[in-house]
Structure formats: structure tokens, C-alpha cells
Design a protein around this motif. Structure first.
Motif, PDB file in Angstrom:
ATOM      1  N   GLN A 105      -3.398  -3.152  -1.047  1.00 22.52           N
ATOM      2  CA  GLN A 105      -4.562  -3.193  -2.296  1.00 22.52           C
ATOM      3  C   GLN A 105      -3.760  -3.316  -3.340  1.00 22.52           C
ATOM      4  OE1 GLN A 105      -7.565  -0.617  -2.356  1.00 22.52           O
ATOM      5  NE2 GLN A 105      -7.416   0.062  -0.566  1.00 22.52           N
TER       6      GLN A 105
ATOM      7  N   GLU B 133      -6.961   2.046 -13.496  1.00 23.54           N
ATOM      8  CA  GLU B 133      -7.873   1.284 -11.872  1.00 23.54           C
ATOM      9  C   GLU B 133      -6.741   1.854 -11.099  1.00 23.54           C
ATOM     10  OE1 GLU B 133      -8.601  -2.799 -10.139  1.00 23.54           O
ATOM     11  OE2 GLU B 133      -7.247  -3.062 -11.709  1.00 23.54           O
ATOM     12  N   GLU B 134      -5.617   1.653 -11.120  1.00 21.39           N
ATOM     13  CA  GLU B 134      -4.740   2.248 -10.408  1.00 21.39           C
ATOM     14  C   GLU B 134      -4.449   3.585  -9.864  1.00 21.39           C
ATOM     15  OE1 GLU B 134      -0.955  -1.380 -10.390  1.00 21.39           O
ATOM     16  OE2 GLU B 134      -1.078   0.234 -12.054  1.00 21.39           O
TER      17      GLU B 134
ATOM     18  N   GLN C  35      -2.169 -10.973  -7.736  1.00 17.39           N
ATOM     19  CA  GLN C  35      -2.807 -11.729  -9.029  1.00 17.39           C
ATOM     20  C   GLN C  35      -2.631 -11.897 -10.268  1.00 17.39           C
ATOM     21  OE1 GLN C  35      -6.712  -8.690  -9.206  1.00 17.39           O
ATOM     22  NE2 GLN C  35      -6.957  -9.953  -6.813  1.00 17.39           N
ATOM     23  N   ARG C  36      -1.684 -10.758 -10.279  1.00 14.25           N
ATOM     24  CA  ARG C  36      -0.787 -10.561 -11.323  1.00 14.25           C
ATOM     25  C   ARG C  36       0.103 -12.090 -11.413  1.00 14.25           C
ATOM     26  NH1 ARG C  36      -0.529  -5.516 -10.544  1.00 14.25           N
ATOM     27  NH2 ARG C  36       2.083  -4.790 -10.918  1.00 14.25           N
TER      28      ARG C  36
ATOM     29  N   ARG D 197      -3.709  -6.360  -5.508  1.00 11.84           N
ATOM     30  CA  ARG D 197      -3.029  -6.816  -7.725  1.00 11.84           C
ATOM     31  C   ARG D 197      -2.231  -7.436  -8.176  1.00 11.84           C
ATOM     32  NH1 ARG D 197      -6.088  -2.790  -5.942  1.00 11.84           N
ATOM     33  NH2 ARG D 197      -7.926  -2.029  -7.690  1.00 11.84           N
TER      34      ARG D 197
END
Lengths: 452, 846
Positions: A226, B805-806, A233-234, A230
Motif C-alpha cells: 500500500q 491518510e498515511e 501515485q506520487r 501511494r
């Protein structure tokens, strides 16, 4: 929590990355038909230099000269060679082909009609270190890729969940050069051989740390995934980041697939017997060969198994009679079992089996009952995938001292192995050090006589 | 027939050491000894490894077994002495502890830095020779072999930095615009990693962040930060790795025995030192080829010749051809590392592509024909006395005593044999290989001439005829020991200055050696009047001109001679390497090949201009680093736009900063850095961090482990990875899996791979599990607040705060784990810490 199915659906064989794509562009994997008869290779490596004249290449002339000074020059590693020594072992012809095999290999002898003997092998080095590099990489110098790395580089792997190239070494010790011997050399690291031991963990780092529970590690890996998503995505569009996530998933799967591979409890008693696993001297090597067969079934491309290492090996400068007998015993039944097993499972036609060491031994004696290194003539054999059984190529002189008829170089052996995998060794190149390096560097010719 | 002895010894005798540690300096001193009968005994007296003829053959080549020094001391009675015995107790001046050596090395190099300016002045220089240009410049001449070209900086409107002007001029052709600058923290992280191999610490970010935000002061602040990092000793520790890859540096011989090289490390320390003190690159190159001749009393210059000595080297029954294999490796490495040329291809035949003939190759072999390995004591100051001379009386005395001890041991062993008196008498006679009767007895007597470590008992008494000598030697040795200062570090280096011809070996075969060839440099990089034999001498300092010796010195000056030697090429090659380190791709894509087959450089003008800048700045590498990292090209964002994948997929136009994985060393060092455990001590003998037992192999004959099996994690091994021993036959698996080289060949670049086996290592490596647990423990001790703990983790690892979020993702993980099983929060925290450490954000810089 991530499920097993999730991992499987994310699987991919993608390897490589932008960072070295330029380099790859200069290297060539083109013109590889990859339709060779062999899909896998099992190389049984007898470390130390087994004595061809005591195993497969009988020399009656040695009887006549036994105990006398060698009539001519013999190139030995140690100074002051001793007198000629006849073989302490008896030879007999076997099979339809009438191949000579010494009494040390009663089981193997039953398979000679599947085997092509190459009795005129030569190598460029007479020290173990350089000779090990030479016969495995083509170069006497350190740092060149192993033939298995070339094969994997050319053909990739057929099973995402297992390494494409696996090496196993003797339970007593690794060859003296260390595991770098089957490394990738100047090829990218993923093509190097992965060391596997019939032990826990079979592959380095393949065991979950004691500190972590299975559930804990699963959650942990899921978290990494996960976080990586993320991060990706960055930093969009970067293929390498996705590859790493996939590699993590494959790694997680390997923690299961590797123990499954090495779990020979699944094999029936007949198989264990076939490989001699219940006989203590044969147990370790037999287990390794049985695992090799399981690897072949699972699509592992290249398997090399070392019998003998730095500590105990076929390097009989003395005590040849006892040691060669013992080492042969350890390997005879397992190798015969492997050939038979592959055959009855219909795998022999697609599996190239290679047998040999880094050099042979001299007709002259050492320490009364030993022999010195001989890089100028020795025997290797091949069987299975695309090999014409029941043949013999080349010959050494009347003493077994030098290859005199159709000498074969390590490059020829390499070209033949790659040829059976469907690769033209000269077409498979990699740019390094300002050169388009190939395994054989223009020096290897396929040994046509052994091809079926 | 002496091999009989060898056989009995080498193949039947087992080690008495049990689990081996590493070789300490002391142990290594005992490595080689010639006994009275001319047999050479290895290490701890256990194995007779060679006959005397081979020994002296080796010594003539300056290559004692294991490349060790020629003198040997001290019987092996104290085998079990602790590895790091305090220097004061049981004072063994010749065998200082590793820590003593490390401090000594630090003192030597600090002193050398203070002397450096004067030393650079004092170095003997060639008489200024005529300045005619090299070989006629023709149209078809290959660009890389031409003198440096004058280039003017292009006029680009929106760019002030010269590099950006060159880059943008080419970028326009692709239709791409440069990426905007990366965010400040991203840039700081990038800069810190690129210059020091470590992440920035939180304090630096706090202190600099606002100054680096957009504004008129920002470029100045950036330049200051750059200078700060360039001054950090961590800079040299990071950049030295590039050079050690090229130099195929390792701490062992390779091949069959793979003997440890306890004195290799001063070369590694020299490279770190040189980069930190911005030793001019021309000197850096010169010293590695001939530092022992140019500045024999200056420790770094002598240590620099470890470059040549770093070649793999077979020490077991060396064959004559292996001497040429080693010379080949040296020439090939010089060719690739310094000149970007595959000169090695011409060993067997003329080069297929480049104008390098087999004669040219052997001309270079002749330069090094007389240069062989040796171990030297380093001088603390240039004026310090030669330690070898100081120690000689002690060495002689210990050798003499040793001989008496061996005589005693042998006499006892022979006396105990169940042989007739005549047979015993024959055994006591000098060994005669032609006396078959004696040889047979030797074969039967079970190594009766051998003195094993265990035989040197403390209560060993002299033979009656040796009593007086023994009684005199014992106190003398004690006395000498008490007065001799502790030994300084030694370095595995190169010696030999004779200009000795070599034979031209067609096909690379020694037996084909016929024509004698003297030293000669590559004709393609020589002025017309320096061709032919003796042409090399024009680069000799006047003092050696008449003797016609010191071809290495001449080569050192030729290779860095920008006007009429190879200097322009050398400058281009290093410029390309530095650029490649930063951007992942060089102007020349194969950084080791500037020959005919290399593609045309992507930015020929920029390459020329930077090479010119290097030379104009007095060969200052730091100047180049500064130039590169202050450019906007360097500071732009790494964002990969879809059009990049079309127009510049390999980033050869530098339309963005590359997303790069940390190297093996950067990764391990960063883990230690973020957990706060990195020990920043510099220099000294190589370290042996623990590795999994299943990745430790046994060596031949000795049955000893090749890596210590009993070391523990702790500050002593939590040093930067550049100090980790590279044992060629037993590398550190975590580093190898992350693509660290094995010391086999000159490596111009590492190919970053992504493999499942590598990820297994990251998931399961005890080192990472342990570091994560330690970090979690620290965090749990400093705060009970989960959010604080997570934020601290994020700040240290990623130099940013965790987003909401993290945070909720991590909270969710913790809750899930609590529900799953009975775990402490600190254990879950350790699992999370480890997860962050193996996540892509930690592994990559962007």
C-alpha cells in the motif's frame, strides 16, 4: 490483509528497467530461436577433477608402464611427477554401444546407451580456482558470467515463483571459489545462480524471521504494497517502481514455493530408493538430484549441482583408490536414478544432463597412490535433451595424457549446451568493458557428433 | 619430491583453530615461513604449501604467498591470544590491534592533509618538453583521441548556468521542456544522498528549508549547502565507492585460496582521503600508477599504488602464465578505468575496432613488467624513520629463535618414531629430493618435519647444542619488544622501477612469446616524435632520464598530459563518470568504452566543456561536483511525464532528474543512519559485520570459516559499508543482492536489478529486522504517543510528515495486528519500521 489470490493476480515476469535499457539496447538477445530440444539443463559437477582414466577412459598401456617413469613429458601442477600408475579399477564394456565404464559406476553403466561421452575435453588452467572459472564461465579470470547465467539471460525463466538458475553445493562445503562461481559476473544480477541447500532455509533469506508471525509478516508485506502504491501515485509512469512491488509479491510467494520444491516427503518410497536417499552415503547427493528433477518439472532453466567442494572432493593427489571409490559410490546410484526417473517421466528428452569436473588427472602418480591435475585431456558426458546416446567423441593418447583426437575446448562444451537450449552462443551478447561479450567469444563450436 | 610433504600436510591435516575468526595482523605475520629445509609453511605452521623453488620464484616476482611481506616473526605459540589484545599488555609491537591501526591511519592521513600543499609542490616533474600537438589531427580521427576542443557556452535565454545552457540547447530538439525544480525537501534529500550517500538529518532540513525556498537568496543558500556537504567526510566515503568498483578493490586474493589481504585497506582509505581533500585528479591518477616512485615517503602516494595491487591473484602453486593474467588485469583496468578503452582486447590479437595493436598492448605490459606486489610500512610523517629497519633486529632474533624451536620440535618428533637409528639419522639430514630413501622415510613419518602451531609449547626447551644461543636470544627478544614502537599500518602496494622488456605473446600464449618489447605508450595518444622505443622517456623527470628506469612514472605523466599525452581522454572519462553517477546515464553510455564503437556522445560540447573545466580548475573534482549540483538540470523534478516516455525514455537528454534506487552501501548506511546507529569512525582495517551462517563458507585445507561466525551486531560493525571487508569468495549477501560488485573485474557502472531473491533479503534479513526492532524500541522509550512515534519515523526516514491518510493506514495496521494476535505495540512498531525501510520511498531517491 492481502490474499494469496491477490498476489497471484499481480504476478508478472517483468524484469529489467529503464535505467539500463540503453545498455540492453547495445546487447543482443536477437536471433534466439529458443526451440532447442532441451528446456532445462542439469549439470552434475564433480569438483576437484575426477580421474577420467579411472572412470570412463581405460588405458591398457598404463598396465605395461605401471611403476615406470613416464616416457615423455607430462605437464603436472606439482614438480617431480611420480611413476606411471595403472588404474586400480577394472573396466568393462556396457550396453549396445559397448561403452567402457569402470567398476565404480555399476548403476550408471546401465544407461550408457543414453549417454554421449566426450573423451577429449581440455581446459586452459591447471589450478582449481582458474579451472573452475574456466569451465563454468569460459574465462580463467574472475568476474565472467556462468553458463547458467547466460542461459537464463537468453531464455528467461518459465516459473515466476522460482529462480531460473539454481545451484546446489556439496554438504561438506562450497567449492573454494565461493558462490560467486555461479554468479552473474558482468550480466545483471538477476541472471546469477541462486544457491539452494536441502536445509532450512533452502535459499538464503527465504525463512521468515523468528520475530515475526506468519500473520504479522503478511500484514507487513501488505502494508509495504500500500505504501508503494501511494508512492507510485506520487511518481507516476516509473516502471521500475512497479517491478519492485511485483518482485516483493514474488518473493512472498517464493517463501512458499521454495519449501514446497524442497519438500521431498511428497515423493514415494520408490523414488527415494531410486535416488539412493535411504542409503546414508548417497543421501545428500540423491536428495539434491531428486530436487533437481522437481525443479525441472517446475520449469527451472538451469541447475548445477556440485559434488565435492573445498573440503572433500575428487582431487585425489593421494588415496585415489579409496576416495574415488567412495565418491563414486555417493554419486553412482543417484545419477543412474536421475536418468531413469527423467526417462520414465518423459523428461529426459527435454532435459540436458551434463557430467564433468574442472579437469582430469595424470597417468603419473603422486604420493604413491594419487594423480595430479590434467587439463590436457579428460572426459565429460552428456545425456538427454537432444543428445545422441551411445556415442563417444574424441580420444586421449595411449596414456590418457592429452586429447589427441578431436580435442574439445570448454567453449565447445558451452556452445553445445546453449545449442541444445536453442541458443547460438555467438548471437547472445552483452556489452561490457567495451566489447560485445558472448559466452564463447568466437571460440566455441557445437560438438556436432553428440547431437541427436 | 618435496611435494610428498606437501601432500601429507595439505590434504590430511586439519586446522587446530576450530572456528576461524578473521586473520588478524598478527596471524598474518605468521602466514608464511620458510623452514630450514626450504619448505614453505603456511599460516599457523600447519600446512606446507610449496617448495622452496616456488617460494623464491614468487619472491623474485615480489609476490610472496598471499602478497605478504618478506619477513616473518614470532612462533605461533600464542594462537589463542585475543584478537584485539590491548597493546600495553603482553606488548606485541609488530601486531597492533585493529583499533590501534585505525587511529594510526587517521593520524597519518590527517598529517598528510596538512602537508598536502607542500607535497604537491615537491613532486618531481618531467622537464618541460616540446609542446607540439599529438598525432596529426585528421578529419577521420576519433573524437575521443583528439586534444580538448575549445567550446563556447551556448547562448540560451532562460538559463544562467553553463550546464543548463548546453542541456537546454539539445533538449529543444526533442520538443521537451525541462522539468520545473523539485520541491525543496526532495532536492535536499537528493543532494544529501548524491554527495554523502546518506539522507539529510531533520535539523539540516529545518535550518535550510526556508532559505532554499524561491527567492533571490535561494541559489546562494543552495551553494552554501552544497559546500557544507562537500566538506563532510561522508562525501569521500560515498564517492570512493565509485572508484573502488573501478579498481576492483577487494580484501582478499581471489581464486583458490582467496587469502585475506590484511593490508589492502590503506588503498581504500587513500581514495576516501583523496576525494575528501580534493586531491587534484591528475595527481590522483599519477599516484595510483607510480606514487611509490614519485613520493616514496608520503603515505597516501604509496598507498595509492594499491590500485595496481588490487588485482585478483592466484597464490596456490602460481603458474608462470598467471603472472601475465595479473598484468593483463592491471592493464585492462587502467585502460577501462582511466582511459575508457578496452586495451585488454589486444592481448591476443590487434584490437578488432580500436587502433590498438598487440604490440601496443605488450608495450604497456613492459611498463609494469618489473612492478610487483609488496607490503610496506606507511610513514606517519615524511621524516619518520623506516619502521622495517627499526624492526629488523627483532625480526632477526625471533626468526633465529624460531629456527631453534623448530629444530627441537623436529628432533623430538623424529626421536619418537619407531624407526631405526640410521633412518632417524637420515631424516635429520637436509632434505634431498633426489634421495629416494629419504623421501620414502619422509612419506612414512607422518609429517615429522612439520612444526604445527600446537607444537610450540610454552615450555619448549632448546636442544643441548642450542642452549647458549637460546639463552641469549630470549632476553634479547623481550628487550627489543619493549623498546620497539608499535608498528604503523602497512599497505599492499607496488614496487619495481626497472624498465624491463617483455615478450610479445601472440594469442595471449606465454609459449608464443618471442619478440622482446620495451615500454611504450599507446601510439594513438602519442605525438609523432614519441613513437618507437625510448619515446616514453620524455615524460621522465630529469633525475631518472639517464638511468632509463621508472617507466611507471613516465606513464603516470603521459596519461595525465593534456597537451601531448592521454590527459584529454582521461579528463573526459572521469567527467562522464561523475555525470553518470548523478544522472544514471553518461554522455557516453558505456562509461568504460570511449573507443570507436561507443556511440557519439549525447552532449559532445558539454562533455568537452566540463573536461576543460576540470583541467582549468587544476583538476579539481569538487569543482565539477559543485558545477553539476548547482545546475537547474540537476535540481529539476524527477516527474516522468508521458511525453518523456516517448521523447526521452532513457533520459539521455536529461529532461528530468532520474528516479534512482539506493546502491547497496547507501541502503545499508541509510538504515543505520535513520536508526541513529551509524558509527562515523573513519579508516582502518576492514570490518566484518555478521552475515547469516548459511552464507559463510569454509576455505580449503584449513576447514576454517571464511567469515567470522561469532561477531555480533554493535557499534564496531555499524560503520559505513565502504569499510566492510570484500572477501572475493565470500561476499556479504545483502550487499551482493543489491548489486554490489564482487571485486572480479573493473566495473564502470552497477546495473540495478529488481529480483525476488533481493526482496526476500529485504523482508527477512536479520540485520534489517534487528535495526527495525532497535528503532522501535528507541521510539517507544522516547514517547508513548503513537502519532509522535510514527511522525518521528517518517521524519527520519522520509524527511517529511506522514499525511493523515498515511497515519490512518498505519493506525489501521496496528489495530489489525492487535486483533490478530497478542503482540506488544513496540513489536508492531518494529514491523512497521521494517516495512517503511523496505518500501520504495526509502529505497529510491527522486
Amino acid at each position: 490483509m492481502i490474499s494469496r489470490r491477490d498476489f497471484l493476480t499481480h504476478s508478472s515476469a517483468g524484469l529489467g528497467g529503464l535505467a539500463w535499457s540503453t545498455l540492453m539496447a547495445q546487447s543482443s538477445r536477437g536471433a534466439i530461436a529458443a526451440h532447442g530440444p532441451a528446456k532445462s539443463v542439469i549439470w552434475l559437477f564433480m569438483n576437484g577433477g575426477p580421474s577420467h582414466i579411472d572412470l570412463f577412459d581405460p588405458k591398457p598401456e598404463l598396465e605395461r608402464w605401471d611403476g615406470k617413469l613416464f616416457p615423455g613429458d607430462v605437464d603436472t601442477l606439482f614438480p617431480f611427477p611420480g611413476p606411471v600408475m595403472k588404474s586400480p579399477f577394472r573396466f568393462r564394456q556396457h550396453g549396445d554401444s559397448g561403452a567402457w565404464v569402470s567398476e565404480l559406476f555399476p548403476h550408471l553403466a546401465r544407461h550408457v546407451d543414453d549417454i554421449a561421452f566426450i573423451r577429449s575435453c581440455t581446459t586452459e588452467a591447471k589450478n582449481h580456482g582458474a579451472a573452475l572459472y574456466n569451465i563454468n564461465t569460459g574465462s580463467v579470470l574472475m568476474g565472467a558470467p556462468h553458463v547458467g547465467a547466460w542461459a537464463t539471460y537468453g531464455l528467461g525463466t518459465e516459473n515466476d515463483d522460482l529462480p531460473g538458475f539454481i545451484a546446489m553445493f556439496d554438504h561438506r562445503s562450497c567449492p573454494e571459489t565461493g558462490v560467486q562461481l555461479w554468479g552473474s559476473g558482468f550480466l545483471p544480477g538477476q541472471y546469477g545462480g541462486v544457491t539452494l541447500r536441502p536445509a532450512d532455509p533452502p535459499v538464503l533469506y527465504s525463512r521468515r524471521p523468528d520475530r515475526y508471525s506468519p500473520a504479522g509478516q503478511a500484514v507487513q508485506i501488505d502494508l509495504v504494497r500500500q505504501l508503494n502504491d501511494r508512492h507510485a501515485q506520487r511518481l507516476p509512469n516509473c516502471e521500475e517502481l512497479h517491478q519492485r512491488s511485483r518482485a516483493l509479491e514474488r518473493a512472498f510467494r517464493m517463501q512458499v514455493s521454495i519449501p514446497e520444491l524442497t519438500n521431498i516427503q511428497q515423493e514415494d518410497a520408490a523414488s527415494r530408493r531410486l535416488y539412493g536417499i535411504d542409503d546414508p552415503p548417497c543421501r545428500y547427493f540423491g536428495t539434491q538430484l531428486l530436487m533437481a528433477r522437481r525443479m525441472v518439472e517446475r520449469g527451472v532453466r538451469f541447475i548445477q549441482i556440485y559434488h565435492g567442494g573445498a573440503v572433500r572432493n575428487w582431487d585425489q593427489h593421494s588415496r585415489l583408490r579409496q576416495e574415488h571409490a567412495a565418491l563414486s559410490y555417493e554419486t553412482d546410484r543417484p545419477i543412474a536414478g536421475l536418468l531413469q526417473d527423467l526417462k520414465q517421466r518423459g523428461l529426459l528428452d527435454s532435459t540436458l544432463v551434463v557430467w564433468g569436473g574442472e579437469f582430469g588427472r595424470t597417468p603419473t602418480s603422486q604420493d604413491f597412490d594419487g594423480r595430479d591435475h590434467n587439463p590436457h585431456g579428460f572426459t565429460m558426458w552428456m545425456a538427454g535433451g537432444g543428445i545422441r546416446g551411445g556415442t563417444a567423441v574424441g580420444a586421449t593418447d595411449e596414456f590418457g595424457c592429452r586429447a589427441v583426437e578431436r580435442p574439445v575446448t570448454v567453449h565447445d562444451v558451452h556452445a553445445t549446451i546453449l545449442n541444445r537450449l536453442g541458443i547460438d552462443a555467438e548471437q547472445l551478447s552483452f556489452r561490457f568493458g567495451g566489447r560485445d561479450q558472448t559466452l564463447t567469444n568466437g571460440l566455441g563450436k557445437t560438438i556436432g557428433e553428440v547431437l541427436s | 619430491m618435496r611435494f610428498l610433504l606437501f601432500l601429507t600436510a595439505a590434504f590430511t591435516c586439519l586446522g587446530t583453530w576450530g572456528a576461524l575468526h578473521r586473520y588478524t595482523t598478527a596471524e598474518i605475520h605468521r602466514l608464511v615461513r620458510v623452514d630450514g629445509e626450504g619448505n614453505v609453511w603456511d599460516a599457523r605452521e600447519r600446512t606446507c604449501v610449496d617448495t622452496v623453488s616456488a617460494f623464491f620464484r614468487n619472491r623474485d616476482q615480489g609476490e610472496l604467498l598471499g602478497g605478504q611481506s618478506e619477513w616473518l616473526v614470532s612462533p605461533a605459540a600464542d594462537d589463542d591470544s585475543p584478537r584485539q589484545a590491548a597493546p600495553s599488555s603482553g606488548r606485541e609491537p609488530l601486531f597492533p590491534s585493529d583499533e590501534h591501526l585505525r587511529r594510526h591511519m587517521q593520524r597519518i592521513l590527517d598529517a598528510a592533509a596538512a602537508e598536502l600543499r607542500d607535497v604537491l609542490q615537491d613532486q618531481p616533474q618531467p622537464a618541460s618538453t616540446s609542446r607540439e600537438r599529438r598525432h596529426p589531427v585528421s578529419e577521420e580521427a576519433h573524437w575521443a583521441f583528439l586534444p580538448l576542443r575549445q567550446v563556447s557556452i551556448p547562448n540560451e535565454p532562460f538559463a544562467w548556468h553553463p550546464i543548463d545552457r548546453f542541456i537546454r540547447q539539445r533538449l529543444k530538439d526533442t520538443g521537451l521542456a525541462p522539468n520545473p525544480p523539485a520541491p525543496v525537501v526532495t532536492r535536499m534529500r537528493r543532494l544529501s544522498y548524491d554527495l554523502r550517500g546518506l539522507p539529510p538529518n531533520a535539523e539540516t532540513i529545518e535550518a535550510w528549508q526556508h532559505r532554499l525556498e524561491e527567492g533571490p537568496e535561494a541559489p546562494q543558500a543552495w551553494a552554501e549547502l552544497v559546500d557544507n556537504y562537500l566538506q563532510d567526510p561522508a562525501f569521500g566515503e560515498h564517492w570512493a565507492r565509485l572508484w573502488l568498483d573501478l579498481a576492483r578493490y577487494a580484501d582478499s586474493d581471489g581464486y583458490e585460496l582467496d587469502e585475506f589481504r590484511p593490508h589492502a585497506y590503506p588503498y581504500r582509505d587513500f581514495v576516501i582521503w583523496a576525494f575528501n581533500h580534493d586531491l587534484p585528479y591528475d595527481r590522483f591518477v599519477q599516484w595510483q600508477i607510480a606514487g611509490d616512485e614519485l613520493l616514496p615517503d608520503f603515505a597516501p602516494a604509496v598507498a595509492a599504488t594499491g590500485f595496481l595491487a588490487a588485482a585478483p591473484h592466484n597464490t596456490f602453486m602460481p603458474q608462470p602464465v598467471e603472472r601475465y593474467d595479473e598484468l593483463h588485469d592491471q592493464i585492462d583496468t587502467i585502460g577501462q578505468a582511466l582511459l575508457g578503452l578496452s586495451i585488454g582486447c589486444a592481448r591476443c590479437h590487434d584490437h578488432f575496432y580500436d587502433p590498438i595493436s598487440i604490440e601496443d598492448y605488450y608495450g604497456l605490459v613492459a611498463v609494469f613488467e618489473s612492478a610487483t606486489r609488496t607490503t610496506r610500512f606507511l610513514r606517519a610523517e615524511q621524516s619518520a624513520p623506516d619502521y622495517a629497519a627499526l624492526a629488523q633486529p627483532l625480526i632477526d632474533a625471533e626468526e633465529a629463535l624460531h629456527e631453534l624451536q623448530v629444530a627441537r620440535i623436529r628432533a623430538d618428533k623424529i626421536a619418537r618414531l619407531d624407526f631405526t637409528p640410521q633412518e632417524k639419522e637420515l631424516l635429520l639430514q637436509p632434505v634431498d629430493p633426489h634421495n629416494l630413501r629419504q623421501q620414502e622415510l619422509l612419506a612414512r613419518c607422518g609429517g615429522c618435519l612439520r612444526a604445527d602451531a600446537a607444537d610450540f609449547e610454552p615450555d619448549l626447551r632448546p636442544l643441548p647444542e642450542h642452549e647458549d644461543q637460546w639463552a641469549e636470544l630470549t632476553p634479547r627478544i623481550a628487550n627489543l619488544k619493549a623498546t620497539l614502537p608499535m608498528a604503523p599500518p602497512q599497505v599492499l602496494s607496488i614496487q619495481g622501477s626497472e624498465a624491463r622488456p617483455t615478450t610479445l605473446q601472440r594469442g595471449g600464449k606465454l609459449e608464443n612469446g618471442d619478440t622482446l618489447l620495451g615500454p611504450q605508450f599507446l601510439p594513438i595518444l602519442l605525438p609523432a616524435d614519441a613513437h618507437g622505443s625510448g619515446g616514453w622517456r620524455r615524460w621522465l623527470p630529469p633525475v631518472w632520464q639517464s638511468a632509463a628506469s621508472h617507466p611507471r612514472t613516465a606513464m603516470a605523466y603521459w596519461i595525465t598530459d593534456v597537451e601531448s599525452g592521454a590527459g584529454a581522454l582521461v579528463a573526459r572519462v572521469i567527467v562522464n563518470r561523475l555525470w553518470q553517477q548523478y544522472f544514471g546515464t553518461g554522455f557516453v553510455s558505456d562509461s568504460n568504452d570511449f573507443g570507436f564503437r561507443s556511440a557519439v556522445p549525447s552532449h559532445p560540447d558539454l562533455l568537452e566543456w566540463l573536461a576543460g573545466e576540470l583541467v582549468r580548475s587544476g583538476w579539481s573534482l569538487k569543482h565539477l561536483h559543485r558545477l553539476i549540483v548547482t545546475s537547474e538540470t540537476y535540481q529539476q523534478s524527477s516527474r516522468l511525464q508521458p511525453e518523456h516516455l516517448v521523447q526521452d525514455p532513457c533520459n539521455q537528454w536529461f529532461s528530468r532528474y532520474p528516479i534512482k534506487r539506493l546502491s547497496a552501501e547507501m541502503y545499508r548506511d541509510s538504515v543505520l543512519w535513520v536508526t541513529g546507529n551509524l558509527n562515523s569512525e573513519m579508516y582502518g582495517p576492514s570490518i566484518f559485520p555478521p552475515i547469516p551462517l548459511e552464507a559463510i563458507y569454509t576455505d580449503d585445507y584449513e576447514l576454517d570459516a571464511k567469515w567470522p561466525t561469532d561477531v555480533e551486531e554493535g557499534p564496531a560493525v555499524w560503520r559505513r559499508s565502504i569499510y566492510i571487508a570484500l572477501r572475493r569468495s565470500n561476499t556479504v549477501p545483502l550487499l551482493t543482492l543489491l548489486d554490489a560488485p564482487d571485486g572480479g573485474k573493473c566495473r564502470g557502472r552497477r546495473i540495478p536489478t529488481t529480483t525476488p531473491v533481493q526482496m526476500l533479503a529485504l523482508m527477512n534479513s536479520p540485520f534489517l529486522v534487528d535495526q527495525a526492532a532497535r528503532m522501535a524500541e528507541q521510539l517507544s522509550e522516547t514517547s508513548l504517543d503513537l502519532e509522535v512515534q510514527i511522525q518521528t519515523m517518517y521524519r527520519r526516514m522520509f524527511q517529511r510528515r506522514a499525511s493523515d491518510e498515511e497515519l490512518s493506514l498505519l493506525y489501521g495496521t496496528i489495530v489489525q495486528r492487535r486483533q490478530q494476535e497478542d503482540v506488544y505495540d513496540s513489536e508492531v512498531l518494529a514491523e512497521i519500521c521494517h516495512a517503511l525501510m523496505i518500501s520504495n520511498e526509502f529505497l529510491y531517491i527522486d
